[in-house]
Motif scaffolding. Structure first.
Motif, PDB file in Angstrom:
ATOM      1  N   VAL A   1     -14.466   4.107  10.625  1.00 15.50           N
ATOM      2  CA  VAL A   1     -13.843   4.781   9.490  1.00 15.50           C
ATOM      3  C   VAL A   1     -14.235   4.889   8.034  1.00 15.50           C
ATOM      4  CG1 VAL A   1     -12.192   2.861   8.990  1.00 15.50           C
ATOM      5  CG2 VAL A   1     -11.415   5.200   8.559  1.00 15.50           C
ATOM      6  N   ASN A   2     -14.690   3.654   7.694  1.00 14.82           N
ATOM      7  CA  ASN A   2     -15.519   3.735   6.182  1.00 14.82           C
ATOM      8  C   ASN A   2     -16.708   4.338   6.073  1.00 14.82           C
ATOM      9  OD1 ASN A   2     -13.251   2.167   5.280  1.00 14.82           O
ATOM     10  ND2 ASN A   2     -13.946   0.227   5.533  1.00 14.82           N
TER      11      ASN A   2
ATOM     12  N   PHE B   1      -8.836  10.789  13.171  1.00 14.12           N
ATOM     13  CA  PHE B   1      -8.164   9.543  12.395  1.00 14.12           C
ATOM     14  C   PHE B   1      -6.921   9.886  11.818  1.00 14.12           C
ATOM     15  CE2 PHE B   1     -12.983   8.254  12.404  1.00 14.12           C
ATOM     16  CZ  PHE B   1     -12.599   7.118  12.688  1.00 14.12           C
TER      17      PHE B   1
ATOM     18  N   ASP C   1      -4.166   8.897  11.933  1.00 18.53           N
ATOM     19  CA  ASP C   1      -3.161   7.988  11.476  1.00 18.53           C
ATOM     20  C   ASP C   1      -3.699   7.004  10.364  1.00 18.53           C
ATOM     21  OD1 ASP C   1      -5.042   6.889  12.875  1.00 18.53           O
ATOM     22  OD2 ASP C   1      -3.845   5.272  14.147  1.00 18.53           O
ATOM     23  N   GLU C   2      -4.622   7.740   9.734  1.00 16.37           N
ATOM     24  CA  GLU C   2      -5.130   6.975   8.567  1.00 16.37           C
ATOM     25  C   GLU C   2      -5.049   7.781   7.070  1.00 16.37           C
ATOM     26  OE1 GLU C   2      -6.196   4.139   7.083  1.00 16.37           O
ATOM     27  OE2 GLU C   2      -7.035   3.653   9.113  1.00 16.37           O
TER      28      GLU C   2
ATOM     29  N   LEU D   1      -8.049   8.616   4.922  1.00 19.11           N
ATOM     30  CA  LEU D   1      -8.858   9.487   5.347  1.00 19.11           C
ATOM     31  C   LEU D   1      -8.455  10.909   5.432  1.00 19.11           C
ATOM     32  CD1 LEU D   1     -11.881   9.322   6.200  1.00 19.11           C
ATOM     33  CD2 LEU D   1     -11.191   9.377   8.500  1.00 19.11           C
ATOM     34  N   THR D   2      -7.051  11.092   5.906  1.00 20.39           N
ATOM     35  CA  THR D   2      -6.589  12.334   5.798  1.00 20.39           C
ATOM     36  C   THR D   2      -6.710  12.766   4.409  1.00 20.39           C
ATOM     37  OG1 THR D   2      -5.224  11.287   7.539  1.00 20.39           O
ATOM     38  CG2 THR D   2      -4.389  13.624   6.711  1.00 20.39           C
TER      39      THR D   2
ATOM     40  N   THR E   1     -15.261  -2.731   1.702  1.00 21.00           N
ATOM     41  CA  THR E   1     -15.284  -2.322   2.874  1.00 21.00           C
ATOM     42  C   THR E   1     -15.735  -3.631   3.824  1.00 21.00           C
ATOM     43  OG1 THR E   1     -17.762  -1.773   2.657  1.00 21.00           O
ATOM     44  CG2 THR E   1     -16.131   0.071   2.204  1.00 21.00           C
TER      45      THR E   1
ATOM     46  N   LYS F   1     -10.715  -1.839   2.787  1.00 21.42           N
ATOM     47  CA  LYS F   1     -10.819  -0.575   2.889  1.00 21.42           C
ATOM     48  C   LYS F   1     -10.452  -0.202   4.225  1.00 21.42           C
ATOM     49  CE  LYS F   1     -13.246   1.200  -0.985  1.00 21.42           C
ATOM     50  NZ  LYS F   1     -14.334   2.017  -1.649  1.00 21.42           N
ATOM     51  N   PRO F   2      -9.898   0.693   4.785  1.00 22.11           N
ATOM     52  CA  PRO F   2      -8.988   1.723   3.986  1.00 22.11           C
ATOM     53  C   PRO F   2      -7.700   1.192   3.533  1.00 22.11           C
ATOM     54  CG  PRO F   2      -9.142   2.386   6.124  1.00 22.11           C
ATOM     55  CD  PRO F   2     -10.069   1.250   6.289  1.00 22.11           C
TER      56      PRO F   2
ATOM     57  N   ALA G   1      -3.858   1.134   2.824  1.00 22.39           N
ATOM     58  CA  ALA G   1      -2.417   2.001   2.968  1.00 22.39           C
ATOM     59  C   ALA G   1      -1.749   2.076   1.930  1.00 22.39           C
ATOM     60  CB  ALA G   1      -1.575   1.378   4.063  1.00 22.39           C
TER      61      ALA G   1
END
Lengths: 207, 289, 132
Positions: A158-159, A187, A189-190, A193-194, C92, C113-114, C116
């Motif tokens: 994801v990162n 992704f 549920d992130e 990122l969304t 990260t 990261k990430p 919330a």
């Protein structure tokens, strides 16, 4: 007004004798115990592209931030595939300053960086892949947006995807939108990122 | 639609998101930050560059700008976004910081036999180095106790001769209080004043190309460098080379003053930002190697 | 990112991160929670802003151009006028040494990261509090 010295004596001090401008003494001075001498030698070697590997050797062991800064600057001027290859090693360094200095130097380079950095997109270390994306995202190479879109399609972490999305906020073109939408599905549920994907699509579309 | 001659175009519209994208890129490349209130001004200039480069839209123009390896278009853009004017006491808060913060810091625990060196680069037609001299004479109570050397350099020999001659019109002198005008200037006819000979002779003017190390070598142990609104015109690598050269020429603990829209943070981490009189100046660490 | 807890009244947060979307994300989340947010795009700029103005909390990325997050925190912790500002690092990296490294450089908290949105606003409330 006597305080302002009339016509300050031209050269403030007699100049230090021009540091041995021959290549051999410059190369020796790269390892002087005095940082100022090392900086001076590195700077003077700007016009000696054949000294690039010696500069890379020094960078491998150099710890002084001011000398490192000059070494990076000179190596940017001496850009070559060999220099790029030597610099890439530092992306794995534990020293954050050395890593980031390396990323910045590679970002400043012109033509020889992309092929080397592209190979790092498959590196097993996700942080190295992030650095590769950070470098590609800053280059002037028109090939990079397509590479970044490829990252969106294939990258599992994801990162790393987030770094590619971020870079595309500046360099993305409308043909990246499809891959961005697909990434949102992957992704969903992130929240970060969304958010980043929405921002980047807006930046590409212009609103 | 048939192909026809290009229609006269209405100015391209730039959306909020495009404007944000542009500002972030421009800031990263130049260190110049635009306030939201400048949007109209910035848009007009972008529209003008879109026209001159014969690109079709903001999107096309931005791609052209972003991927041009030579950086030439970025230079055109910087030129169109900046106003290069100079007058006495421009950005006066920096001269205030010089006399209230920088010089006291530089003279603390120092031998009075050790002269203070100040370098103005680029000095253009001389307003800046003379403003430095006037600020020191008029506003620094320790001035009489020190030898102060002011160096002033520019790459342009024509403008350097103007600086040496020291003739100025009302526009240049708008910020000079009448008392200072009569104390340090001589009237040379209508709308023309010449700075007095003592002051002209006290400044060391020289022709210098800042990116040539041979030409900057004579400057050593400098206490303060004024380098305002020059580095924005350099590309990233030349900017690195220049600030690294400043680092070399400064004494440990010496300062660099940049223009108000500039920041060292885009160029190097070798200097420490210091706040004096509401302005940020950059200090070479006093324990620098 | 809606939130029903009381709004933090204007505490000032400086976000230091080289990612465009990351900064905008912090800004959006934290402003929605009532904080005032300013941005810096690298470590040196972060230091410059922290010296020029006062903040109730710094959110600091680790890998940044010019000056990494660890070096930035060490610089801030050694400058008398600003040394006590609370700071969170965001990285990260999630290796076992990374938390240690963050705390040793002067971070008060450490995020990976990430991040919330709830974690971010809760932490900000805890560390920056609210100023009225």
């Amino acid at each position: 007004m006597a305080l302002l010295r009339a016509k300050p004596s031209a050269p403030p001090e007699s100049l230090p004798a021009a540091p041995g401008d021959d290549r051999a003494s410059l190369l020796a001075n790269l390892h002087s115990p005095e940082p100022a001498v090392r900086r001076g030698a590195a700077r003077a070697l700007t016009s000696h592209p054949e000294a690039a590997m010696a500069l890379c050797d020094r960078l491998d062991i150099e710890t002084s931030p001011s000398v490192r800064a000059v070494l990076f600057t000179v190596l940017i001027r001496q850009e070559s595939p060999a220099v790029v290859a030597r610099l890439l090693v530092h992306l794995r360094s534990d020293d954050a300053a050395l890593r980031n200095g390396t990323i910045e130097a590679l970002q400043e380079m012109r033509g020889t960086v992309t092929p080397h950095v592209r190979d790092l997109l498959d590196d097993p270390d996700s942080d190295v892949r992030i650095f590769a994306v950070n470098i590609l995202g800053a280059l002037c190479d028109p090939e990079t947006p397509a590479l970044l879109v490829d990252v969106l399609r294939h990258e599992p972490h994801v990162n790393v995807c987030a770094a590619a999305v971020d870079a595309l906020a500046e360099v993305g073109t409308p043909d990246a939108i499809e891959a961005l939408e697909a990434l949102r599905t992957r992704f969903g549920d992130e929240p970060f990122l969304t958010f980043a994907i929405d921002t980047t699509i807006r930046r590409i579309r212009g609103g | 639609m048939t192909i026809s001659a290009r229609q006269p175009r209405s100015p391209p519209t730039i959306t909020e998101d495009e404007y944000a994208k542009f500002c972030e890129y421009f800031y990263r490349k130049t260190g110049i930050q635009f306030q939201d209130t400048k949007k109209y001004y910035v848009e007009r200039r972008i529209a003008d560059r879109i026209d001159k480069t014969e690109t079709e839209s903001f999107r096309d123009y931005f791609t052209f700008l972003r991927f041009q390896a030579s950086g030439e278009e970025l230079q055109h853009l910087v030129n169109s976004m900046t106003v290069n004017e100079t007058y006495f006491f421009r950005e006066d808060y920096q001269f205030e910081a010089l006399v209230k913060g920088i010089l006291p810091a530089r003279t603390h625990n120092r031998s009075q036999r050790d002269p203070i060196r100040i370098w103005s680069i680029p000095c253009s037609s001389g307003e800046e180095p003379y403003s430095i001299a006037l600020s020191i004479l008029e506003r620094w109570d320790q001035a009489d106790n020190w030898d102060i050397e002011i160096y002033a350099s520019d790459i342009d020999s024509r403008i350097l001769n103007e600086a040496r001659t020291g003739l100025y019109g009302a526009r240049s002198l708008q910020r000079v209080p009448p008392a200072l005008l009569s104390k340090y200037f001589l009237s040379r006819g209508e709308d023309s004043w010449q700075i007095c000979e003592d002051l002209r002779n006290s400044i060391d003017f020289s022709l210098v190309n800042v990116v040539d190390p041979m030409q900057t070598r004579r400057f050593r142990n400098v206490d303060v460098i004024f380098c305002r609104n020059m580095l924005i015109y350099f590309d990233d690598v030349a900017r690195r080379e220049t600030v690294e050269m400043f680092y070399e020429l400064l004494s440990p603990g010496g300062f660099v003053c940049l223009g108000h829209s500039e920041s060292m943070s885009r160029m190097t981490s070798l200097f420490i930002p210091r706040k004096f009189q509401d302005t940020i100046v950059y200090q070479k660490p006093s324990k620098a190697e | 990112m809606s939130d029903t807890t009381p709004q933090a009244s204007g505490a000032r947060i400086l976000v230091i991160d080289d990612g465009i979307t990351m900064r905008l994300y912090y800004r959006t989340v934290l402003e929605a929670a009532g904080f005032t947010v300013e941005e810096a795009t690298n470590g040196v700029e972060g230091y410059e802003k922290a010296v020029a103005q006062s903040y109730d909390l710094l959110i600091v990325d680790i890998n940044m151009p010019k000056m990494d997050g660890y070096s930035l925190l060490r610089a801030i912790r050694s400058e008398a006028a600003i040394r006590s500002v609370p700071a969170v690092t965001v990285s990260t990296e999630a290796g076992p040494d990374d938390a240690t490294r963050a705390f040793q450089s002067g971070a008060n908290f450490y995020l990976v990261k990430p991040v919330a949105p709830q974690a971010l606003t809760e932490l900000a409330r805890l560390m920056a509090g609210g100023r009225s």
